[in-house]
Scaffold this motif. Structure first.
Motif, short mmCIF file in Angstrom:
data_model
loop_
_atom_site.label_atom_id
_atom_site.label_comp_id
_atom_site.label_asym_id
_atom_site.label_seq_id
_atom_site.Cartn_x
_atom_site.Cartn_y
_atom_site.Cartn_z
N PRO A 81 2.75 13.34 -9.57
CA PRO A 81 1.83 13.98 -10.52
C PRO A 81 2.24 13.71 -11.98
N ASP A 82 1.29 13.89 -12.89
CA ASP A 82 1.53 13.56 -14.30
C ASP A 82 2.75 14.24 -14.94
N PRO A 83 2.95 15.54 -14.73
CA PRO A 83 4.09 16.16 -15.44
C PRO A 83 5.46 15.64 -14.99
N ILE A 84 5.51 15.03 -13.82
CA ILE A 84 6.80 14.56 -13.29
C ILE A 84 7.03 13.09 -13.66
N THR A 85 8.26 12.84 -14.11
CA THR A 85 8.61 11.45 -14.47
C THR A 85 9.47 10.87 -13.37
N LEU A 86 9.05 9.74 -12.88
CA LEU A 86 9.81 9.08 -11.80
C LEU A 86 10.84 8.14 -12.42
N GLU A 87 12.08 8.28 -11.99
CA GLU A 87 13.15 7.41 -12.54
C GLU A 87 13.53 6.29 -11.58
N GLN B 263 0.82 -1.20 0.00
CA GLN B 263 0.00 0.00 0.00
C GLN B 263 0.86 1.26 0.00
N GLN B 264 1.97 1.20 0.75
CA GLN B 264 2.85 2.37 0.82
C GLN B 264 3.47 2.69 -0.54
N ILE B 265 3.87 1.64 -1.24
CA ILE B 265 4.46 1.86 -2.57
C ILE B 265 3.39 2.37 -3.54
N LYS B 266 2.21 1.79 -3.41
CA LYS B 266 1.10 2.22 -4.25
C LYS B 266 0.79 3.71 -4.00
N ASN B 267 0.74 4.07 -2.73
CA ASN B 267 0.46 5.47 -2.37
C ASN B 267 1.54 6.40 -2.90
N LEU B 268 2.79 5.93 -2.79
CA LEU B 268 3.91 6.75 -3.26
C LEU B 268 3.79 6.99 -4.77
N LEU B 269 3.48 5.92 -5.50
CA LEU B 269 3.37 6.07 -6.96
C LEU B 269 2.16 6.93 -7.34
N ASP B 270 1.10 6.83 -6.54
CA ASP B 270 -0.07 7.68 -6.80
C ASP B 270 0.23 9.16 -6.51
N ASP C 149 8.89 24.78 -10.27
CA ASP C 149 7.58 25.14 -9.71
C ASP C 149 6.60 23.98 -9.74
N VAL C 150 6.66 23.22 -10.83
CA VAL C 150 5.77 22.05 -10.93
C VAL C 150 6.04 21.12 -9.76
N TYR C 151 7.32 20.88 -9.53
CA TYR C 151 7.70 20.01 -8.41
C TYR C 151 7.24 20.61 -7.08
N ASN C 152 7.58 21.92 -6.90
CA ASN C 152 7.27 22.57 -5.62
C ASN C 152 5.77 22.68 -5.36
N LEU C 153 4.99 22.78 -6.44
CA LEU C 153 3.54 22.92 -6.26
C LEU C 153 2.82 21.58 -6.14
N LEU C 154 3.26 20.62 -6.95
CA LEU C 154 2.50 19.38 -7.03
C LEU C 154 3.05 18.23 -6.17
N MET C 155 4.35 18.24 -5.98
CA MET C 155 4.92 17.07 -5.29
C MET C 155 5.43 17.35 -3.88
N LEU C 156 5.96 18.55 -3.72
CA LEU C 156 6.55 18.86 -2.41
C LEU C 156 5.54 18.88 -1.26
N PRO C 157 4.36 19.53 -1.45
CA PRO C 157 3.43 19.59 -0.30
C PRO C 157 3.04 18.22 0.27
N PRO C 158 2.66 17.25 -0.58
CA PRO C 158 2.33 15.95 0.04
C PRO C 158 3.52 15.30 0.73
N LEU C 159 4.72 15.48 0.16
CA LEU C 159 5.91 14.90 0.80
C LEU C 159 6.17 15.55 2.15
N GLU C 160 6.01 16.86 2.19
CA GLU C 160 6.25 17.57 3.45
C GLU C 160 5.21 17.22 4.51
N SER C 161 4.00 16.88 4.03
CA SER C 161 2.97 16.50 5.01
C SER C 161 3.23 15.12 5.62
#
Lengths: 194, 174
Positions: free
Chosen positions: B104-110, B94-101, B129-141
């Motif tokens: 966001p679409d514009p970001i490519t995970l390597e 579930q944790q891996i699933k949540n992480l992959l979910d 900005d895309v990273y800071n707006l879409l990905m950083l907030p959930p990570l920081e939470s």
């Protein structure tokens, strides 16, 4: 002696029967009977009654314990029946080839490396394996984790887990832990004893 | 001087007939009393012996019941360990699933690396900005500490490395 000689027992006969003598014999019979009852039969009856009461009490206690034993045995067998998969899974030694075969439905295993073995919660042994594999999509990993529930060994997928995207696949590095019972020989002996 | 009698002498018994009868009657009675008493004593002895055997059997059954209870307990322990492991497998999945979910679409995970208290993500983002707006907030939470490093690519996009930490030792997830 003179006094005894002086006592004259009268002799009374009715139809030729010596009444006094018979009366004395009857009295003697009654006395012997009473003495025997008091000193021989009554203590025997007392001992018998005491032992009988103790026997019935013990038997009742034994039957209660036997019922409890049968109940526990029934519960144990039921429990064993319900958890056959778990119990047999914990008794199996890990076979890497079998694991490769099982995992091949979900991933292509490149390498399995056995690491340290340690005791887990007193009765179990935990062995760590590091796996390098390739999966087509994360769904393969999810399916693998789900399939472990019905697998013949007790396996835990544990951290660190490393996912790296390649051209057509995902390179996966993960740690698995195999769990089995600590003393398999003792358990086998115990099973034979039952 | 000799004395002669006209009667033929008869043998005189020690006991008369009725006395003999009484004595036999008393002897038989005594024998019966003693037999009855012996019978009772024997029965009492048998009962005592059986009581002893029952006590022994009861003790053995008690021990066996205790062993069975221990065995039952051990099965419950095994069941609990097994279920715990399966729950943890589900959680890991579930944790891996949540992480992959979370990506966001514009970001490519390597690449990503998850350890007990650490998550490292490598990926490509079109802009910071895309990273800071879409990905950083959930990570920081989720994480207590998040450190992100960006590397500019020749096409103007950014390769990033995000390191996220959890201090708690109890939480063995990220």
């Amino acid at each position: 002696m003179k006094l005894i000689k002086k006592i004259k027992i009268p002799r009374v006969y009715i139809y030729g029967i010596d009444v006094i003598k018979n009366f004395l014999f009857f009295t003697l019979y009654i006395i012997i009977t009473l003495i025997t009852i008091a000193f021989i039969i009554a203590p025997s009856i007392k001992t018998f009654k005491k032992n009988q009461a103790l026997y019935f009490e013990t038997k009742q206690n034994y039957l209660y314990i036997k019922t409890q034993y049968n109940q526990t045995l029934k519960e144990l067998n039921e429990l064993k029946k319900q958890n056959t998969h778990i119990l047999t899974a914990f008794r199996r030694e890990f076979d890497i080839q079998n694991f490769k075969k099982f995992a091949s439905s979900f991933m292509q295993i490149e390498k399995i490396k056995k690491d340290k073995t340690s005791v887990y919660k007193q009765n179990f042994i935990k062995t760590i394996y590091y796996i390098n594999a390739n999966i087509k999509s994360p769904q393969d990993f999810y399916n693998f984790a789900d399939a472990l529930k019905k697998y013949k060994y007790v396996i835990r997928v544990y951290f660190p887990i490393d996912f790296e995207k390649n051209k057509n696949s995902i390179e996966l590095k993960l740690k698995i832990e195999h769990y089995r019972l600590k003393n398999l020989n003792a358990l086998k002996a115990e099973e034979k004893a039952h | 001087m000799r004395v002669y009698s006209f009667k033929i002498p008869k043998k005189k018994p020690i006991f008369k007939e009725d006395t003999k009868l009484w004595l036999i009657f008393i002897a038989i009675s005594l024998l019966l009393y003693i037999s009855f008493s012996l019978f009772l004593t024997f029965k009492a002895y048998i009962l005592k012996k059986e009581t002893k055997e029952l006590n022994k059997k009861a003790y053995e059954l008690k021990l066996k019941t205790m062993q069975l209870n221990e065995e039952k307990e051990f099965i419950y322990i095994q069941k609990s360990v097994f279920e715990n492991i399966m729950i943890k497998n589900d959680l890991t999945k579930q944790q891996i699933k949540n992480l992959l979910d979370l990506i966001p679409d514009p970001i490519t995970l390597e690449k990503f690396y998850i350890d007990k208290n650490k998550l490292t993500i490598y990926g490509i983002t079109p802009t910071k900005d895309v990273y800071n707006l879409l990905m950083l907030p959930p990570l920081e939470s989720i994480f207590e500490k998040t450190v992100t490093t960006f590397y500019k690519l020749p096409n103007g996009w950014y390769r990033f490395k995000s390191q996220n930490y959890i201090q708690s030792e109890e939480n063995e997830t990220y």
